[in-house]
Design an enzyme around this catalytic site. Sequence first.
Site, mmCIF file in Angstrom:
data_model
loop_
_atom_site.group_PDB
_atom_site.id
_atom_site.type_symbol
_atom_site.label_atom_id
_atom_site.label_comp_id
_atom_site.label_asym_id
_atom_site.label_seq_id
_atom_site.Cartn_x
_atom_site.Cartn_y
_atom_site.Cartn_z
ATOM 1 N N ASP A 75 2.210 1.014 2.329
ATOM 2 C CA ASP A 75 3.320 1.928 2.556
ATOM 3 C C ASP A 75 3.421 2.784 1.308
ATOM 4 O O ASP A 75 3.295 2.278 0.180
ATOM 5 C CB ASP A 75 4.629 1.171 2.805
ATOM 6 C CG ASP A 75 5.653 2.062 3.512
ATOM 7 O OD1 ASP A 75 5.308 2.614 4.570
ATOM 8 O OD2 ASP A 75 6.781 2.209 3.020
ATOM 9 N N PHE A 166 -2.688 16.838 1.215
ATOM 10 C CA PHE A 166 -1.872 16.749 2.413
ATOM 11 C C PHE A 166 -0.485 16.269 2.003
ATOM 12 O O PHE A 166 -0.248 15.910 0.843
ATOM 13 C CB PHE A 166 -2.497 15.777 3.433
ATOM 14 C CG PHE A 166 -2.686 14.382 2.897
ATOM 15 C CD1 PHE A 166 -1.696 13.426 3.041
ATOM 16 C CD2 PHE A 166 -3.857 14.028 2.242
ATOM 17 C CE1 PHE A 166 -1.862 12.143 2.537
ATOM 18 C CE2 PHE A 166 -4.038 12.746 1.730
ATOM 19 C CZ PHE A 166 -3.032 11.800 1.882
#
Length: 209
Positions: A75, A166
Amino acid sequence: MTRRLGSGTLVIATHNAGKLKEIGALLEPHGVKCISAGSLGLPEPAETGTTFAQNALIKARAAAEASGLAALADDSGLSVAALDGRPGVYTADWAERQWFEGAPGRDWYMAMGKVEGMLAEKGTEVDRTAAFHCVLALAWPDGEYAIYEGRCDGALTWPPRGTLGFGYDPVFVPAGRTQTFAEIAPEEKHAISHRADAFAKLVAEQFGG
């Protein structure tokens, strides 16, 4: 000593083929064969945690329990000092379009704009320091687990620069650099990123001497 993974099959708790390929390449030299939770038809659990570690562990445990194999989940996200650590675990959520913002999906330019707008409200002298975080959770079917945390410190810039990255990469300048993550060659970024930091810790503990 934390339990050792060893060689064999490891489930990567993702439905993203790109992430599977990236993690698989990192672990292949250690005799680990990676398969994705998606290829096993495993559902994606709800990420109800309030920290990166909690969400990574939720995903890793779900995959380990469902597959009967060791599983690895990650995560990650961005924390901004002047925004009290936000967006944090909601990093991706900030990019989700609302019903009035167009077709469903993620708009990262919009997300970067939200961060910049909140910073602008605090004035020109606002603290622009930020950090990318990555937490890896390694879980076994019997409930044992290990956590590895990585981070990359830096500062936010505006307007966005670069096309190589990104997410929030075009506005994040890592400490000691002048280019954003989106202006740095991918192989160079991967060497200094929060994910690289977390994986270096995992490899050192799981496969070190």
